[in-house]
Design an enzyme around this catalytic site. Sequence first.
Site: not given
Ligand code: PGA
Length: 264
Positions: A178, A99, A172, A219, A13, A11, A101
Amino acid sequence: MHSKKLYFGTNTKMSMTDSEAVAFLTELADCTGRFANENVQLFVIPSFTVLHRAREILKDTKVLLGAQNMCWEERGQFTGEISPLSLVENGVRIAEIGHSERRHVFGESDFDESRKVKAACEHGLTALLCIGETAQQKEVGISDEILSMQIKIGLHESDKACCAKRLWVAYEPVWAIGVNGTPAAPEYVCARHHTIRGVLQSIFGETAGQEIPIFYGGSVNKGNATEIIQMPDVDGLFVGRAAWQAQNYADMVQAVLPLFSAKK
Ligand code: PGA
């Protein structure tokens, strides 16, 4: 050895402008060509505004196109929302729902996600339901309860037979996602995926529940992907930052594919 398919996706984002996304997708189409005959399902979830062009760029590849969000209604007084009808018209196959966020920055609830899962399934989209506990929930020892609740509420409005064929789940943990995230330990991922599998089997039955792919995200990078993919019940990886360069995306698929195929 097993015959399950590996899933791998990102994704993007709000990390790329449309022209940056076009460059990324063009390179992605090119460097994932080598997986054409592999038992792998690749996907990418860019911003809405680039979906139209993304469809064209990805049309002869095995990279499926997803959208980062979706309204549960088809039409009406929903300023700023995107209809499932528009997603389908734009060649979108996956609706990412809930998600972290969306839940924690934009305040979506499990009941909102439930309406979206239902709408996605009814429009023939794959519903990629994202779930995960916060650091505080982990600390007080209720991670499994939270995951179970997010799944049960998130699916409660959907027709089970329809949903069983269209559901992907991404685990997640909020604390792992993030720039400020800490990657989860493989054993921790393993335990949570085991819980998720159990909840899916309690809802869909043993066989159908076993078939629903569960991904880990948060991550993931080149360093930890190979270990995480070897955990039982990890059917794929859902990667953010580490996959936003097409070559890195392809390199990670290349690295995990043989390990995944060799899993029992
Ligand atoms: P990240 O994001 O791999 O940058 O931690 C994962 C996600 O939000 O799906």
